[in-house]
Write an enzyme that holds these catalytic residues in place. Structure first.
Site, PDB file in Angstrom:
ATOM      1  N   GLY A   1      -2.888  13.819  -1.898  1.00 52.88           N
ATOM      2  CA  GLY A   1      -2.465  14.192  -0.552  1.00 52.88           C
ATOM      3  C   GLY A   1      -1.073  14.770  -0.501  1.00 52.88           C
ATOM      4  O   GLY A   1      -0.417  14.734   0.543  1.00 52.88           O
ATOM      5  N   ALA A   2      -0.607  15.348  -1.605  1.00 53.76           N
ATOM      6  CA  ALA A   2       0.764  15.856  -1.678  1.00 53.76           C
ATOM      7  C   ALA A   2       1.023  17.012  -0.730  1.00 53.76           C
ATOM      8  O   ALA A   2       2.174  17.274  -0.366  1.00 53.76           O
ATOM      9  CB  ALA A   2       1.086  16.278  -3.110  1.00 53.76           C
ATOM     10  N   SER A   3      -0.021  17.716  -0.311  1.00 52.66           N
ATOM     11  CA  SER A   3       0.168  18.866   0.574  1.00 52.66           C
ATOM     12  C   SER A   3       0.187  18.485   2.047  1.00 52.66           C
ATOM     13  O   SER A   3       0.423  19.336   2.908  1.00 52.66           O
ATOM     14  CB  SER A   3      -0.934  19.905   0.334  1.00 52.66           C
ATOM     15  OG  SER A   3      -2.212  19.364   0.628  1.00 52.66           O
ATOM     16  N   GLY A   4      -0.034  17.208   2.358  1.00 58.91           N
ATOM     17  CA  GLY A   4      -0.020  16.756   3.742  1.00 58.91           C
ATOM     18  C   GLY A   4       1.375  16.385   4.211  1.00 58.91           C
ATOM     19  O   GLY A   4       2.361  16.527   3.476  1.00 58.91           O
ATOM     20  N   VAL A   5       1.462  15.890   5.441  1.00 58.66           N
ATOM     21  CA  VAL A   5       2.756  15.551   6.026  1.00 58.66           C
ATOM     22  C   VAL A   5       3.420  14.400   5.272  1.00 58.66           C
ATOM     23  O   VAL A   5       4.569  14.498   4.830  1.00 58.66           O
ATOM     24  CB  VAL A   5       2.594  15.191   7.521  1.00 58.66           C
ATOM     25  CG1 VAL A   5       3.922  14.730   8.107  1.00 58.66           C
ATOM     26  CG2 VAL A   5       2.062  16.387   8.297  1.00 58.66           C
ATOM     27  N   THR A   6       2.711  13.296   5.107  1.00 58.15           N
ATOM     28  CA  THR A   6       3.268  12.156   4.376  1.00 58.15           C
ATOM     29  C   THR A   6       3.473  12.500   2.914  1.00 58.15           C
ATOM     30  O   THR A   6       4.520  12.189   2.331  1.00 58.15           O
ATOM     31  CB  THR A   6       2.347  10.933   4.500  1.00 58.15           C
ATOM     32  OG1 THR A   6       2.066  10.675   5.872  1.00 58.15           O
ATOM     33  CG2 THR A   6       2.989   9.705   3.884  1.00 58.15           C
ATOM     34  N   GLY A   7       2.482  13.142   2.305  1.00 57.37           N
ATOM     35  CA  GLY A   7       2.605  13.523   0.907  1.00 57.37           C
ATOM     36  C   GLY A   7       3.770  14.449   0.664  1.00 57.37           C
ATOM     37  O   GLY A   7       4.478  14.334  -0.350  1.00 57.37           O
TER      38      GLY A   7
ATOM     39  N   LYS B   1      -4.932  26.850  -2.135  1.00 58.93           N
ATOM     40  CA  LYS B   1      -4.464  26.932  -0.760  1.00 58.93           C
ATOM     41  C   LYS B   1      -2.945  27.118  -0.731  1.00 58.93           C
ATOM     42  O   LYS B   1      -2.239  26.692  -1.653  1.00 58.93           O
ATOM     43  CB  LYS B   1      -4.865  25.670   0.012  1.00 58.93           C
ATOM     44  CG  LYS B   1      -6.345  25.630   0.372  1.00 58.93           C
ATOM     45  CD  LYS B   1      -6.656  24.498   1.323  1.00 58.93           C
ATOM     46  CE  LYS B   1      -8.112  24.561   1.800  1.00 58.93           C
ATOM     47  NZ  LYS B   1      -8.440  23.479   2.750  1.00 58.93           N
TER      48      LYS B   1
ATOM     49  N   LYS C   1      -7.939  -0.894   4.767  1.00 55.82           N
ATOM     50  CA  LYS C   1      -6.886  -0.874   3.747  1.00 55.82           C
ATOM     51  C   LYS C   1      -6.797  -2.210   3.017  1.00 55.82           C
ATOM     52  O   LYS C   1      -6.487  -2.249   1.820  1.00 55.82           O
ATOM     53  CB  LYS C   1      -5.547  -0.513   4.401  1.00 55.82           C
ATOM     54  CG  LYS C   1      -5.505   0.930   4.894  1.00 55.82           C
ATOM     55  CD  LYS C   1      -4.237   1.238   5.679  1.00 55.82           C
ATOM     56  CE  LYS C   1      -4.268   2.667   6.210  1.00 55.82           C
ATOM     57  NZ  LYS C   1      -3.047   3.029   6.951  1.00 55.82           N
TER      58      LYS C   1
END
Length: 327
Positions: free
Chosen positions: A13-19, A47, A130
């Site tokens: 998920g590095a391309s997301g907000v948190t990532g 992408k 979680k």
């Protein structure tokens, strides 16, 4: 895991907000070499967001978390720390990711938590999921750290009639009411500080196999409105509601989720309202309650940590900064 000259980190998920915040926090570390591998879906490899990561020195590799375990183990064979910032609708994919991390000898696994401190079961639907994942990690005896960060700054930003804060609010964010008398404190963190906290935590041997609560500042809902009113000269709407009304508000969302159990949107609305109830009615989003639950306190771990204050954040919003993002 002790600090060494080089650390190899894999991020989902590095391309997301948190990532993206996590990538920034890792790249800002000094005194050691950080090698980052971003695991992305094969169809997302080229992408724009992943191309930008490559331009910053991040190795971007295709990974099918639901594919053959052996391939995932091979990708993680040289990795010290796995950090998940996976989309919350895909949390179940952390199970095979944890299995591969264990088989590959990963030294620490950070699952996608990043919410308010809460009891293990029965507080929010997402927290329940979680905790199932955390239980699986613990059954594997995979070294882990579970990190919660409180409310994100932009999610609790009050609206004003002129719309001067509107550009900084999450897409589709509803007006939040004020629970009870509005005087229950809650931990808040800016998204860009989350990655910096995580970068400190994964290098700290004190946090292995622990839950950690990090936050920037404590604010009540009234204090947030007071601050915005002082800085803008405008009075945010204050709609006070009782605990019974909060419960009814939540039940409406639960009923919709029951009608549409596969809807990520319905689950997202339920999660927001469950977190609102827990933090603003039951007062769970505080360092005191987190300590009761066994969390380590980020303020005690890292007293030298500098952060963006909420007042400075609002000033920046009024200057046109902090464009909309997801909640």
């Amino acid at each position: 895991m002790a600090i060494t000259d080089t650390i190899n980190v894999a991020i989902v998920g590095a391309s997301g907000v948190t990532g993206g915040s996590i990538v920034n926090g890792l790249l800002a570390l000094t005194g050691l070499t950080v090698k980052i591998t971003a695991l992305t879906r094969p169809e997302s490899l080229n992408k724009p967001a992943n191309i930008q990561l490559k331009e910053r020195g991040v190795q971007v590799v295709a990974a099918n978390l639901r594919g053959p375990l052996e391939k995932l183990v091979d990708l993680l064979s040289s990795i010290d720390v796995v950090i998940s910032a996976i989309y919350w609708g895909s949390l179940d994919d952390e199970i095979p990711l944890a299995n591969a991390a264990k088989a590959a000898g990963v030294k620490r696994f950070v699952q996608s938590a990043y919410n308010i401190p809460a009891a293990a079961r029965g507080v929010t639907h997402l927290r329940d999921k979680k905790e199932v994942i955390l239980s699986h990690i613990q059954q594997l005896r995979l070294p882990y750290t579970y990190i919660d960060v409180g409310w994100w700054y932009h999610v609790v930003l009050p609206r004003v009639a002129s719309g001067r804060t509107e550009h900084a609010l999450p897409f589709g964010m509803p007006d939040l009411p004020i629970a009870l008398d509005g005087n229950i404190p809650s931990g808040l963190t800016h998204i860009r500080d989350i990655g910096r906290y995580i970068a400190r935590i994964i290098l700290d041997p004190r946090t292995v196999n622990k839950k950690v609560f990090v936050y920037n500042e404590l604010y009540t809902q009234n204090q947030l409105c007071d601050l915005v009113e002082r800085l803008t000269g405008e009075m945010p709407q204050r709609r006070y509601i009782s605990e019974k009304c909060v419960q009814s508000w939540l039940q409406e969302a639960l009923d919709e989720l029951e009608r549409n159990p596969s809807s990520d949107i319905a689950l997202g609305v339920v999660s927001l309202r469950e977190v609102f109830l827990a933090s603003n009615v039951h007062g769970t989003n505080t360092p005191e309650y987190a300590k009761y639950l066994g969390y380590l306190d980020g303020k005690e771990l890292y007293p030298d940590f500098t952060f963006l204050t909420y007042e400075d954040y609002v000033e920046e919003v009024l200057d046109g900064m902090h464009s909309q993002t997801v909640a």
